[in-house]
Design a protein around this motif. Structure first.
Motif, PDB file in Angstrom:
ATOM      1  N   GLU A   5     112.839 -68.622  40.317  1.00  0.00           N
ATOM      2  CA  GLU A   5     111.500 -68.979  40.771  1.00  0.00           C
ATOM      3  C   GLU A   5     110.911 -70.071  39.873  1.00  0.00           C
ATOM      4  O   GLU A   5     110.299 -71.016  40.351  1.00  0.00           O
ATOM      5  CB  GLU A   5     110.619 -67.729  40.725  1.00  0.00           C
ATOM      6  CG  GLU A   5     109.352 -67.830  41.538  1.00  0.00           C
ATOM      7  CD  GLU A   5     108.578 -66.518  41.481  1.00  0.00           C
ATOM      8  OE1 GLU A   5     107.499 -66.506  40.870  1.00  0.00           O
ATOM      9  OE2 GLU A   5     109.084 -65.515  42.036  1.00  0.00           O
ATOM     10  N   MET A   6     111.125 -69.949  38.571  1.00  0.00           N
ATOM     11  CA  MET A   6     110.627 -70.961  37.641  1.00  0.00           C
ATOM     12  C   MET A   6     111.297 -72.307  37.896  1.00  0.00           C
ATOM     13  O   MET A   6     110.639 -73.334  37.882  1.00  0.00           O
ATOM     14  CB  MET A   6     110.866 -70.527  36.192  1.00  0.00           C
ATOM     15  CG  MET A   6     109.826 -69.550  35.695  1.00  0.00           C
ATOM     16  SD  MET A   6     110.176 -68.990  34.026  1.00  0.00           S
ATOM     17  CE  MET A   6     109.893 -70.497  33.105  1.00  0.00           C
ATOM     18  N   ARG A   7     112.609 -72.284  38.165  1.00  0.00           N
ATOM     19  CA  ARG A   7     113.325 -73.525  38.459  1.00  0.00           C
ATOM     20  C   ARG A   7     112.778 -74.154  39.731  1.00  0.00           C
ATOM     21  O   ARG A   7     112.626 -75.366  39.820  1.00  0.00           O
ATOM     22  CB  ARG A   7     114.820 -73.242  38.612  1.00  0.00           C
ATOM     23  CG  ARG A   7     115.622 -73.697  37.407  1.00  0.00           C
ATOM     24  CD  ARG A   7     117.093 -73.850  37.715  1.00  0.00           C
ATOM     25  NE  ARG A   7     117.659 -72.771  38.501  1.00  0.00           N
ATOM     26  CZ  ARG A   7     118.133 -71.636  38.010  1.00  0.00           C
ATOM     27  NH1 ARG A   7     118.085 -71.396  36.722  1.00  0.00           N
ATOM     28  NH2 ARG A   7     118.655 -70.734  38.804  1.00  0.00           N
ATOM     29  N   GLU A   8     112.486 -73.309  40.724  1.00  0.00           N
ATOM     30  CA  GLU A   8     111.973 -73.788  41.998  1.00  0.00           C
ATOM     31  C   GLU A   8     110.626 -74.486  41.824  1.00  0.00           C
ATOM     32  O   GLU A   8     110.335 -75.452  42.499  1.00  0.00           O
ATOM     33  CB  GLU A   8     111.809 -72.587  42.940  1.00  0.00           C
ATOM     34  CG  GLU A   8     112.114 -72.894  44.377  1.00  0.00           C
ATOM     35  CD  GLU A   8     112.145 -71.611  45.183  1.00  0.00           C
ATOM     36  OE1 GLU A   8     111.080 -71.233  45.698  1.00  0.00           O
ATOM     37  OE2 GLU A   8     113.216 -71.006  45.278  1.00  0.00           O
ATOM     38  N   ASN A   9     109.793 -73.958  40.932  1.00  0.00           N
ATOM     39  CA  ASN A   9     108.463 -74.521  40.708  1.00  0.00           C
ATOM     40  C   ASN A   9     108.433 -75.528  39.561  1.00  0.00           C
ATOM     41  O   ASN A   9     107.371 -75.980  39.167  1.00  0.00           O
ATOM     42  CB  ASN A   9     107.460 -73.396  40.401  1.00  0.00           C
ATOM     43  CG  ASN A   9     107.284 -72.480  41.588  1.00  0.00           C
ATOM     44  OD1 ASN A   9     107.281 -72.925  42.728  1.00  0.00           O
ATOM     45  ND2 ASN A   9     107.146 -71.197  41.330  1.00  0.00           N
ATOM     46  N   ALA A  10     109.600 -75.862  39.034  1.00  0.00           N
ATOM     47  CA  ALA A  10     109.654 -76.741  37.868  1.00  0.00           C
ATOM     48  C   ALA A  10     109.191 -78.153  38.225  1.00  0.00           C
ATOM     49  O   ALA A  10     109.386 -78.624  39.340  1.00  0.00           O
ATOM     50  CB  ALA A  10     111.076 -76.790  37.324  1.00  0.00           C
ATOM     51  N   LEU A  11     108.577 -78.793  37.251  1.00  0.00           N
ATOM     52  CA  LEU A  11     108.238 -80.208  37.356  1.00  0.00           C
ATOM     53  C   LEU A  11     108.946 -80.921  36.218  1.00  0.00           C
ATOM     54  O   LEU A  11     109.041 -80.396  35.106  1.00  0.00           O
ATOM     55  CB  LEU A  11     106.732 -80.422  37.220  1.00  0.00           C
ATOM     56  CG  LEU A  11     105.882 -80.158  38.448  1.00  0.00           C
ATOM     57  CD1 LEU A  11     104.412 -80.359  38.116  1.00  0.00           C
ATOM     58  CD2 LEU A  11     106.290 -81.043  39.603  1.00  0.00           C
ATOM     59  N   TYR A  12     109.433 -82.111  36.502  1.00  0.00           N
ATOM     60  CA  TYR A  12     110.153 -82.900  35.513  1.00  0.00           C
ATOM     61  C   TYR A  12     109.417 -84.217  35.289  1.00  0.00           C
ATOM     62  O   TYR A  12     108.998 -84.862  36.238  1.00  0.00           O
ATOM     63  CB  TYR A  12     111.590 -83.161  35.969  1.00  0.00           C
ATOM     64  CG  TYR A  12     112.335 -81.874  36.201  1.00  0.00           C
ATOM     65  CD1 TYR A  12     112.933 -81.196  35.142  1.00  0.00           C
ATOM     66  CD2 TYR A  12     112.397 -81.306  37.470  1.00  0.00           C
ATOM     67  CE1 TYR A  12     113.582 -79.993  35.338  1.00  0.00           C
ATOM     68  CE2 TYR A  12     113.052 -80.104  37.680  1.00  0.00           C
ATOM     69  CZ  TYR A  12     113.642 -79.451  36.611  1.00  0.00           C
ATOM     70  OH  TYR A  12     114.275 -78.257  36.814  1.00  0.00           O
ATOM     71  N   ARG A  13     109.271 -84.567  34.029  1.00  0.00           N
ATOM     72  CA  ARG A  13     108.588 -85.797  33.659  1.00  0.00           C
ATOM     73  C   ARG A  13     109.629 -86.760  33.099  1.00  0.00           C
ATOM     74  O   ARG A  13     110.430 -86.386  32.242  1.00  0.00           O
ATOM     75  CB  ARG A  13     107.543 -85.468  32.586  1.00  0.00           C
ATOM     76  CG  ARG A  13     106.885 -86.665  31.956  1.00  0.00           C
ATOM     77  CD  ARG A  13     105.833 -86.277  30.931  1.00  0.00           C
ATOM     78  NE  ARG A  13     106.406 -85.504  29.835  1.00  0.00           N
ATOM     79  CZ  ARG A  13     105.931 -84.337  29.412  1.00  0.00           C
ATOM     80  NH1 ARG A  13     104.895 -83.777  29.977  1.00  0.00           N
ATOM     81  NH2 ARG A  13     106.496 -83.715  28.409  1.00  0.00           N
ATOM     82  N   VAL A  14     109.625 -87.999  33.595  1.00  0.00           N
ATOM     83  CA  VAL A  14     110.484 -89.031  33.016  1.00  0.00           C
ATOM     84  C   VAL A  14     109.619 -89.793  32.012  1.00  0.00           C
ATOM     85  O   VAL A  14     108.624 -90.409  32.371  1.00  0.00           O
ATOM     86  CB  VAL A  14     111.062 -89.976  34.087  1.00  0.00           C
ATOM     87  CG1 VAL A  14     111.990 -91.004  33.434  1.00  0.00           C
ATOM     88  CG2 VAL A  14     111.827 -89.177  35.149  1.00  0.00           C
ATOM     89  N   GLN A  15     110.008 -89.674  30.765  1.00  0.00           N
ATOM     90  CA  GLN A  15     109.195 -90.164  29.655  1.00  0.00           C
ATOM     91  C   GLN A  15     109.925 -91.305  28.951  1.00  0.00           C
ATOM     92  O   GLN A  15     111.134 -91.248  28.763  1.00  0.00           O
ATOM     93  CB  GLN A  15     108.997 -88.976  28.729  1.00  0.00           C
ATOM     94  CG  GLN A  15     108.177 -89.189  27.523  1.00  0.00           C
ATOM     95  CD  GLN A  15     108.016 -87.863  26.789  1.00  0.00           C
ATOM     96  OE1 GLN A  15     107.584 -86.873  27.356  1.00  0.00           O
ATOM     97  NE2 GLN A  15     108.384 -87.851  25.528  1.00  0.00           N
ATOM     98  N   VAL A  16     109.180 -92.340  28.584  1.00  0.00           N
ATOM     99  CA  VAL A  16     109.770 -93.491  27.903  1.00  0.00           C
ATOM    100  C   VAL A  16     109.071 -93.685  26.557  1.00  0.00           C
ATOM    101  O   VAL A  16     108.466 -94.702  26.288  1.00  0.00           O
ATOM    102  CB  VAL A  16     109.652 -94.764  28.770  1.00  0.00           C
ATOM    103  CG1 VAL A  16     110.430 -95.918  28.153  1.00  0.00           C
ATOM    104  CG2 VAL A  16     110.151 -94.506  30.184  1.00  0.00           C
ATOM    105  N   GLY A  17     109.093 -92.647  25.753  1.00  0.00           N
ATOM    106  CA  GLY A  17     108.570 -92.773  24.406  1.00  0.00           C
ATOM    107  C   GLY A  17     107.241 -92.096  24.161  1.00  0.00           C
ATOM    108  O   GLY A  17     106.466 -91.851  25.081  1.00  0.00           O
ATOM    109  N   VAL A  18     107.013 -91.792  22.891  1.00  0.00           N
ATOM    110  CA  VAL A  18     105.757 -91.223  22.398  1.00  0.00           C
ATOM    111  C   VAL A  18     105.361 -92.082  21.202  1.00  0.00           C
ATOM    112  O   VAL A  18     106.174 -92.344  20.324  1.00  0.00           O
ATOM    113  CB  VAL A  18     105.951 -89.747  21.967  1.00  0.00           C
ATOM    114  CG1 VAL A  18     104.706 -89.229  21.276  1.00  0.00           C
ATOM    115  CG2 VAL A  18     106.296 -88.882  23.169  1.00  0.00           C
TER     116      VAL A  18
END
Length: 85
Positions: A5-18
């Motif tokens: 369920e957590m995988r199904e609701n997961a959101l992924y962010r593509v990040q290019v640095g902090v």
């Protein structure tokens, strides 16, 4: 299961640095936009300091996030995929 369920609701962010400096983050955003990508700066707190995260995409589609990460890396951007939730 809860994990599925957590995988199904997961959101992924593509990040290019902090970055510690908003100016540095801005330069990266301008380079991303000039290369045809959407990009934004997300300020957040770490150890009492404001940091600036540069991100290009938030999606529930991990394959799409991974694909964009590869595209960005091939153009010299140090991209990572981070799970938001």
């Amino acid at each position: 299961t809860k994990e599925a369920e957590m995988r199904e609701n997961a959101l992924y962010r593509v990040q290019v640095g902090v970055y510690e400096s908003r100016e540095n983050a801005n330069q990266v955003v301008q380079r991303l936009i000039a290369s045809g990508y959407e990009a934004s700066i997300v300020p957040f707190q770490r150890d009492g300091k404001t940091m600036y995260r540069v991100q290009t995409l938030v999606t529930s589609d991990k394959a799409k996030a991974d694909s964009l990460k590869s595209q960005l890396e091939s153009q010299g951007f140090p991209a990572v995929v981070a799970q938001v939730r």
